[in-house]
Design an enzyme around this catalytic site. Structure first.
Site, PDB file in Angstrom:
ATOM      1  N   ARG A 145      44.656  39.742  33.166  1.00 23.10           N
ATOM      2  CA  ARG A 145      45.127  38.516  33.806  1.00 23.10           C
ATOM      3  C   ARG A 145      46.652  38.380  33.694  1.00 23.10           C
ATOM      4  O   ARG A 145      47.281  37.717  34.522  1.00 23.10           O
ATOM      5  CB  ARG A 145      44.398  37.309  33.226  1.00 23.10           C
ATOM      6  CG  ARG A 145      42.870  37.438  33.369  1.00 23.10           C
ATOM      7  CD  ARG A 145      42.186  36.154  33.702  1.00 23.10           C
ATOM      8  NE  ARG A 145      42.612  35.608  34.977  1.00 23.10           N
ATOM      9  CZ  ARG A 145      42.206  34.449  35.489  1.00 23.10           C
ATOM     10  NH1 ARG A 145      41.361  33.715  34.808  1.00 23.10           N
ATOM     11  NH2 ARG A 145      42.649  34.014  36.654  1.00 23.10           N
ATOM     12  N   GLU A 181      47.197  29.019  30.418  1.00 23.23           N
ATOM     13  CA  GLU A 181      46.136  29.406  31.369  1.00 23.23           C
ATOM     14  C   GLU A 181      46.059  28.410  32.522  1.00 23.23           C
ATOM     15  O   GLU A 181      45.038  28.292  33.213  1.00 23.23           O
ATOM     16  CB  GLU A 181      44.802  29.550  30.634  1.00 23.23           C
ATOM     17  CG  GLU A 181      44.860  30.584  29.507  1.00 23.23           C
ATOM     18  CD  GLU A 181      44.201  31.927  29.816  1.00 23.23           C
ATOM     19  OE1 GLU A 181      43.250  31.957  30.585  1.00 23.23           O
ATOM     20  OE2 GLU A 181      44.671  32.955  29.276  1.00 23.23           O
ATOM     21  N   HIS A 260      38.003  27.587  28.358  1.00 25.54           N
ATOM     22  CA  HIS A 260      38.974  26.682  28.989  1.00 25.54           C
ATOM     23  C   HIS A 260      38.402  25.267  28.918  1.00 25.54           C
ATOM     24  O   HIS A 260      37.178  25.094  28.934  1.00 25.54           O
ATOM     25  CB  HIS A 260      39.175  27.010  30.478  1.00 25.54           C
ATOM     26  CG  HIS A 260      39.917  28.275  30.741  1.00 25.54           C
ATOM     27  ND1 HIS A 260      39.523  29.192  31.682  1.00 25.54           N
ATOM     28  CD2 HIS A 260      41.050  28.781  30.198  1.00 25.54           C
ATOM     29  CE1 HIS A 260      40.366  30.205  31.709  1.00 25.54           C
ATOM     30  NE2 HIS A 260      41.299  29.986  30.805  1.00 25.54           N
ATOM     31  N   CYS A 379      36.667  26.713  38.728  1.00 27.95           N
ATOM     32  CA  CYS A 379      37.587  27.823  38.435  1.00 27.95           C
ATOM     33  C   CYS A 379      38.192  28.382  39.715  1.00 27.95           C
ATOM     34  O   CYS A 379      39.302  28.907  39.711  1.00 27.95           O
ATOM     35  CB  CYS A 379      36.854  28.978  37.763  1.00 27.95           C
ATOM     36  SG  CYS A 379      36.105  28.590  36.200  1.00 27.95           S
TER      37      CYS A 379
HETATM   38  O1  SUG Z   1      39.721  34.448  32.496  1.00 22.45           O
HETATM   39  N1  SUG Z   1      36.855  35.986  33.807  1.00 22.45           N
HETATM   40  C1  SUG Z   1      37.822  34.893  33.864  1.00 22.45           C
HETATM   41  C2  SUG Z   1      37.151  33.631  34.306  1.00 22.45           C
HETATM   42  C3  SUG Z   1      38.114  32.526  34.519  1.00 22.45           C
HETATM   43  C4  SUG Z   1      37.455  31.224  34.766  1.00 22.45           C
HETATM   44  N2  SUG Z   1      38.415  30.216  34.980  1.00 22.45           N
HETATM   45  C5  SUG Z   1      38.332  28.931  34.573  1.00 22.45           C
HETATM   46  N3  SUG Z   1      37.474  28.543  33.664  1.00 22.45           N
HETATM   47  N4  SUG Z   1      39.175  28.111  35.047  1.00 22.45           N
HETATM   48  C6  SUG Z   1      38.505  34.696  32.525  1.00 22.45           C
HETATM   49  O2  SUG Z   1      37.803  34.738  31.495  1.00 22.45           O
HETATM   50  C7  SUG Z   1      36.112  38.295  33.643  1.00 22.45           C
HETATM   51  C8  SUG Z   1      36.463  39.593  34.344  1.00 22.45           C
HETATM   52  C9  SUG Z   1      35.504  40.706  33.984  1.00 22.45           C
HETATM   53  O3  SUG Z   1      34.880  40.674  32.928  1.00 22.45           O
HETATM   54  O4  SUG Z   1      35.376  41.657  34.796  1.00 22.45           O
HETATM   55  C10 SUG Z   1      37.246  37.251  33.727  1.00 22.45           C
HETATM   56  O5  SUG Z   1      38.396  37.594  33.694  1.00 22.45           O
END
Ligand code: SUG
Length: 456
Positions: A145, A181, A260, A379
């Site tokens: 990320r 985030e 989050h 999200c």
């Molecule tokens: O950052 N999942 C993201 C999901 C983000 C959700 N966003 C909010 N709650 N606003 C994260 O954890 C998983 C990718 C993977 O495993 O392939 C991932 O990055």
């Protein structure tokens, strides 16, 4: 007269992230239960993108302004080159697949779809200079990320281009002390969208201070937002103490998979829908909000005995979109998983819909492809409150209408695979397909050059 009648000029525009062509399940996110449990599953990028578009279309048709943000360039070969892989694109991919498969998975993630993490936004009604303020999140907690903010900043600057209306701030230093985030840990409360708001920033830990001064923090999973990051964003946007509340997230919730705040709380207007385990000090948080808010706060509290923390995490009840209707009522857009969980579904009917609060409707949306990576309806969207003048100042073709929806669906049908396993990420053909898709998309959205391959 309802509060929204007084401010018909201001609307919340939800900018949803288009799911990228490399959507897959790589188990990259520590502390995100869905991501950790679905690692290795075969993904369906086409279905994922179409599910996202169907949600956008449904909300657009129901009268909510809907925007769209493009996905990022993946695989991020530039990131692999920076890590020492050299040679042709094919060679870089092949070497990464052989020598460092976890790096290859990270640079292929389509995680930019979760635009609630793209940035923190302050509407013009709250900013001293009367402009809308943006800070892209550094997302430094995870490597996959951390690769997002540079392109995010270019995309936001391309869309919110007018200096007279929009202000863009630098990403916070990408170091654990300023771990940020974005809007997933930020909730704006107000009487109506165009009226001044109070900003609730929820953080997982304090970065500075040692020993007893350091305060409590989760033990099992990382806290992704620091108090210092939230304070810096508020400062950048010119928000003062009387309009900000900083509350610590309950560390036990983080350790149960609430990575989050938007996995355990959602606010809109004067309504704060939250689980009793959302905040370390629930009473102090509510008291401060009541104190600073110019309108009566409407807390809607869900106790553990109604919905356990595990069910909240499993169903993503709180990762819902809470939307304002012209008659003053609100609509809650929940993921399909809420319908499958008996205690959650009962709470929605008996506690939320039947309770004394503005929530008058529950709409269920299937975003299962994203949910398996821990990304629910909330999200997938970045909330941007805009006046009519600010909406008119947007650049690019990013506000969804029937025509854009149809073109985006056709674009997905043309370019996306319906099957992607982690092993497929090494396929050089996937990288070529992805570039071709994005090249066409940036023309379709009239964004100019936002991707590394376009910048040369
Ligand atoms: O950052 N999942 C993201 C999901 C983000 C959700 N966003 C909010 N709650 N606003 C994260 O954890 C998983 C990718 C993977 O495993 O392939 C991932 O990055």
């Amino acid at each position: 007269m309802t509060s929204d009648d007084r401010n018909t000029d201001y609307r919340e525009v939800n900018f949803d992230g288009l799911v990228g062509p490399t959507h897959n399940y790589s188990g990259l996110a520590l502390g995100n239960v869905a991501s950790m449990t679905h690692e290795g599953l075969v993904a369906n990028p086409k279905e994922a993108a179409l599910q996202g578009l169907a949600k956008m279309k449904a909300l657009m048709e129901a009268g909510y302004p809907q925007g769209v943000l493009p996905p990022q360039q993946r695989p991020d070969l530039g990131a692999l080159r920076a890590l020492g892989f050299t040679g042709s694109d094919e060679r870089v991919l092949a070497r990464a697949a052989g020598e460092a498969p976890s790096l290859l998975r990270a640079v292929c993630s389509a995680s930019s779809m979760w635009t609630a993490n793209a940035a923190t936004v302050t509407p013009s009604a709250d900013a001293p200079d009367g402009r809308v303020h943006f800070t892209p999140a550094n997302l430094q907690s995870s490597f996959h990320r951390f690769l997002e903010p540079a392109t995010t900043a270019r995309v936001l600057a391309a869309i919110f281009r007018s200096d007279a209306h929009f202000a863009h701030h630098p990403v916070l230093p990408a170091t654990p002390a300023f771990s940020d985030e974005g809007a997933a840990n930020h909730t704006r409360l107000c009487a109506a969208h165009g009226e001044p708001g109070v900003h609730l920033y929820v953080y997982g830990r304090e970065a500075f201070g040692w020993g007893s001064e350091a305060g409590v923090a989760p033990k099992r999973y990382p806290a992704r937002q620091t108090l210092e990051a939230s304070q810096a964003v508020a400062r950048q946007h010119g928000l003062t103490e009387s309009h900000t509340v900083f509350a610590q997230q309950h560390p036990d919730a983080i350790d149960a998979g609430v990575f989050h705040n938007d996995v355990i709380c959602v606010g809109n207007g004067p309504v704060l829908l939250y689980h009793e385990m959302a905040f370390l000090d629930e009473q102090a948080t509510l008291d401060e909000l009541r104190d600073k808010l110019a309108t009566p706060l409407i807390p809607v509290r869900v106790p553990s005995e109604a919905v356990s923390l595990a069910d909240a995490v499993g169903s993503y009840l709180f990762n819902s979109q809470l939307l304002s209707n012209p008659d003053g009522s609100m609509t809650l857009v929940v993921p399909g998983e809420c319908q499958e969980n008996e205690s959650v579904w009962r709470t929605l009917q008996d506690h939320l819909l039947a309770g004394h609060n503005p929530i008058a409707e529950v709409v269920v949306k299937d975003v299962k492809q994203s949910m398996r990576n821990g990304g629910g309806p909330a999200c997938l969207r970045l909330r941007v409150v805009l006046s009519a003048e600010e909406r008119a100042a947007l650049a690019g073709r990013v506000l969804l209408d029937e025509a854009l929806y149809a073109e985006l669906v056709a674009w997905v049908e043309r370019h996306y695979r319906d099957r992607l396993a982690p092993a497929d990420l090494a396929d050089p053909q996937l990288a070529a397909e992805s570039l071709a898709a994005l090249d066409e998309l940036s023309r379709l959205l009239e964004l100019g050059s936002v991707y590394p391959f376009q910048l040369g």
